[in-house]
Design an enzyme around this catalytic site. Structure first.
Site, PDB file in Angstrom:
ATOM      1  CB  ILE A 648      49.541 102.492   7.363  1.00 57.05           C
ATOM      2  CG1 ILE A 648      50.846 101.875   7.905  1.00 57.05           C
ATOM      3  CG2 ILE A 648      48.261 102.589   7.972  1.00 57.05           C
ATOM      4  CD1 ILE A 648      50.580 100.838   8.855  1.00 57.05           C
ATOM      5  CD  GLU A 722      47.819  88.654  17.021  1.00 54.05           C
ATOM      6  OE1 GLU A 722      47.752  87.793  17.817  1.00 54.05           O
ATOM      7  OE2 GLU A 722      48.215  88.389  15.894  1.00 54.05           O
TER       8      GLU A 722
END
Length: 755
Positions: A648, A722
């Protein structure tokens, strides 16, 4: 030479959006804001029938509108626009249908005229007064209607193969627990706040287009093919996007019309369509039907999975969602069969909508898994644990990482899953029935080739330039953070240039591939710059003369020689070239086709997925629903999700994306549905097309699960744009069953389903 990302690393730490202040203060410039030089404005006239032909026009009343310049119809543009294939079929467009190519009407809402006036008001008024005469023909709007044509997806899309492994029929006949159920998802539209605007201006034989799009390369090359031009004569600029979520994914059919109108009138023309027109001039998520047959033994191990799916598409494009390859590979199962079909009807072409296949396909599978858990008397998480797998059950390929159950464990702990009782209706809070549900969220990682120019200066500043787009996902901030991380230049001194075909080419901004593609290109480019500078520094007469360039270290913006001497990057640039040093990075992901860069430069889609391992991002969605025992009112006071998506890079924007996706998943479960009347959309606006508001959302928590993946790509990122929406609809439906004992298999779930 040692790379960047050492002590003082920027990537991996929260950072506010560098364009955030401009957005919230109204200073941000979107493509739709550009009005300089515009002297004409266009309005669309769209068809009121779904199939047939135009027999004539009466523009006598429209001609009386002051400020009207011209009305263009198929009588003006027939033969002026060449046919170009769909983006997913090797072309550039979101629909191969050419609306003003003939008198034929292929769907309700098709463009039948372009009206141009000196003001937006004059164009809109004249458009409303233009009378179009039609000869209608019967039209098929959706499944099971006369004239709807069902085709195997394998016959529609070259390369598609239905899955067949083992003997599902035999396993079904001999299994102890059987789930045989049918699920349905509705039509849904994107509804970005920024509409599908276009501004076209000619200077000689050169065309400049300002348009919100997530693929400037497709618009440039597609327009060139449509208009018979050299792509180098067309410049496409797309600034910040006011939302797209899949809808602005390729060249739209109205762009060429505006370009031709601007050329024939000899002045720039701007088009701002209405919200209602956006339902048919762009794409949408089509309705789908799923037949799931899931078998298990008494111990809860799956023995057979059969997934049959049908999705709607248009008569004239080969686009159709395909998603059974994900449902077939999610859980361990020895016998699997899938069959996917497309149903061609008289409507506009559908297209990607955030997590295009996973949202509808996993709604069906994850609902069926919950039904199996109920029949087995097992906790739904335990059933998933018993069927977890380190390898793809279809191909036998290993997953690069498989933290699915880690996501379930972390989310369950944060959510308070331990208070869930097995029996439906067992939890109450006064007049409210309380239900807890969960579902998996998974998405294959996609990555694409990208090119990027990176420049450093002697003033301790840097520039990043690529034709990719800021679609609201925070890539502007990530690119600035990446340069700061790799070169030691402060984030606030990095300028980022995006969304312009004059910049180094990059692919489509979608498929959760933007970060995986661009950030790997950026790391490659920064490494090239460091090596370029280190070689120059070791040349005769330079600071580190006599040293091996590979012996130089680099950290926190400084080169370090083995003898301990240090030199700041800006000082090195000053010594080598005071005007600055730049490099062009050309990133090609492993497993790409040999012509990946040529594909990129020609504006074709070139996403890579798969390889020798399955590279997926994972998540677990949890929902608490409350249903009033007397009124049937449905509330969702809590959503909790845990997500594993590789490294991340910016936890702040990552959580923002994930929570936004989860809220949209709530809308997918309870609110969003485009209603058909025949083959016509009846609620194409934000008054009747329902989306979540602040009153519908309470506590939404997105947790980030560590997922060290050394295989997925050099930077170990997977993309998560998504992932947040996937599985939310199933988790809510499963929670509704837990609260009421009612199994709702058709979305959206409404109050009438509860009473």
């Amino acid at each position: 030479m040692d790379g960047g990302g050492k002590a003082g690393s920027v990537l991996g730490h929260p950072h506010v959006r560098i364009e955030g202040r401009a957005k919230v203060t109204g200073a941000a410039i979107y493509a739709s804001d550009l009005r300089a030089g515009v002297v004409a404005h266009a309005a669309l006239v769209t068809s009121t029938i779904a199939c047939g032909r135009i027999t004539g026009f009466d523009q006598s009343t429209a001609d009386t509108v002051p400020g009207l310049l011209r009305i263009f119809t198929h009588l003006d543009f027939a033969g002026a626009i060449a046919a170009v294939p769909h983006l997913m079929a090797g072309g550039y467009v979101n629909s191969a249908h050419r609306p003003l190519a003939s008198d034929r009407v292929a769907y309700a809402g098709q463009i039948v005229a372009l009206v141009v006036g000196r003001t937006p008001e004059a164009a809109a008024r004249a458009a409303s007064l233009l009378q179009v005469r039609y000869e209608p023909e019967p039209a098929a709007g959706t499944f099971d209607e006369p004239g709807a044509e069902t085709v195997r997806l394998a016959d529609l899309k070259p390369g598609h193969e239905d899955i067949a492994k083992g003997d599902p029929g035999l396993a079904w006949a001999t299994s102890a627990v059987l789930v045989d159920a049918r699920y349905e998802t509705p039509i849904q539209h994107h509804n970005p706040i920024e509409l599908f605007t276009t501004r076209c201006a000619w200077e000689g034989n050169c065309l400049t287009v300002h348009e919100p799009t997530r693929y400037v390369g497709a618009v440039q090359h597609g327009l060139a093919a449509q208009l018979g031009m050299d792509p180098a004569k067309i410049r496409v600029v797309s600034g910040l996007l006011g939302g797209h979520f899949g809808s602005k994914f390729a060249l739209s059919q109205h762009t060429a019309l505006v370009a031709l109108a601007a050329k024939r009138l000899g002045c720039p023309v701007s088009l701002v369509p209405t919200r209602r027109q956006c339902f048919t001039i762009a794409n949408y998520r089509p309705e789908s039907r799923h037949h799931i047959r899931l078998a298990a033994d008494r111990n809860g191990h799956f023995t057979a999975l059969m997934h049959e799916a049908e999705v709607i598409t248009s008569r004239f494009d080969p686009f159709a969602m395909e998603g059974a390859e994900v449902t077939a590979s999610l859980y361990a199962c020895p016998a699997i069969r899938t069959q996917e079909r497309a149903v061609r009807v008289d409507r506009n072409t559908p297209g990607p909508m955030r997590a295009p296949p996973e949202v509808p396909y996993l709604f069906a599978l994850e609902s069926a898994v919950d039904e199996a858990a109920w029949h087995l008397g097992l906790d739904p998480i335990e059933l998933r644990r018993r069927n977890d797998t380190a390898t793809d059950p279809v191909t036998g390929k290993p997953f690069s990482t498989r933290p699915l159950m880690a996501c379930f464990d972390e989310a369950a702990a944060a959510f308070g899953w331990e208070r869930r009782l097995h029996e439906p209706g067992s939890l109450r809070d006064g007049s409210w029935l309380v239900g807890l549900g969960c579902a998996a969220s998974v998405r294959p990682v996609k990555i694409a080739a990208a090119t990027m120019r990176i420049r450093i200066t002697a003033e301790d500043t840097a520039e990043v330039a690529t034709a990719h787009h800021e679609i609201g996902n925070g890539i502007t901030t990530l690119l600035a953070m990446g340069v700061a991380d790799q070169l030691g230049v402060p984030v606030e001194r990095v300028s980022v240039h995006l969304g312009d075909t004059a910049l180094p080419p990059a692919g489509i901004s979608g498929g959760s591939s933007t970060t995986t593609s661009l950030m790997n290109a950026l790391v490659l480019g920064c490494d090239q710059l460091r090596r370029q500078v280190s070689h120059a520094l070791t040349e005769p007469g330079r600071s580190f003369e006599g040293h091996d360039p590979t012996s130089l270290g680099f950290a926190e913006g400084r080169f370090m020689a083995p003898d301990g001497r240090r030199l700041r990057l800006a000082e090195a640039v000053q010594l080598i070239d005071p005007t600055g040093i730049e490099t062009l990075a050309e990133f090609v992901p492993e497993g790409s086709k040999p012509d990946a860069l040529r594909t990129l430069r020609n504006g074709h889609i070139g996403l890579t997925v798969g390889g020798d391992t399955l590279k997926w991002a994972f998540g677990a969605q949890f929902a608490e629903v409350r249903i009033h025992a007397e009124t049937g009112e449905i509330r969702v006071p809590r959503l909790t999700g845990a997500f594993a998506a590789g490294r991340i890079l910016n936890p702040l924007t990552a959580r923002s994306q994930l929570t936004g996706g989860m809220i949209w998943g709530l809308g997918s479960a309870l609110l969003e549905e485009t209603v058909l009347d025949g083959a016509t959309y009846r609620n194409p606006d934000l008054a009747e097309y329902l989306v979540p508001t602040a009153a519908d959302v309470d506590v939404v928590e997105a947790l980030l699960v560590p997922d060290p993946d050394a295989i997925v790509n050099p930077l170990a990122v997977k993309g998560l744009g998504e992932l947040g929406i996937i599985g939310v609809n199933a988790a809510i439906a499963n929670a509704v069953h837990h609260a009421t004992g009612r199994r709702i298999r058709s979305l959206p779930i409404r109050i009438e389903d509860m009473v």
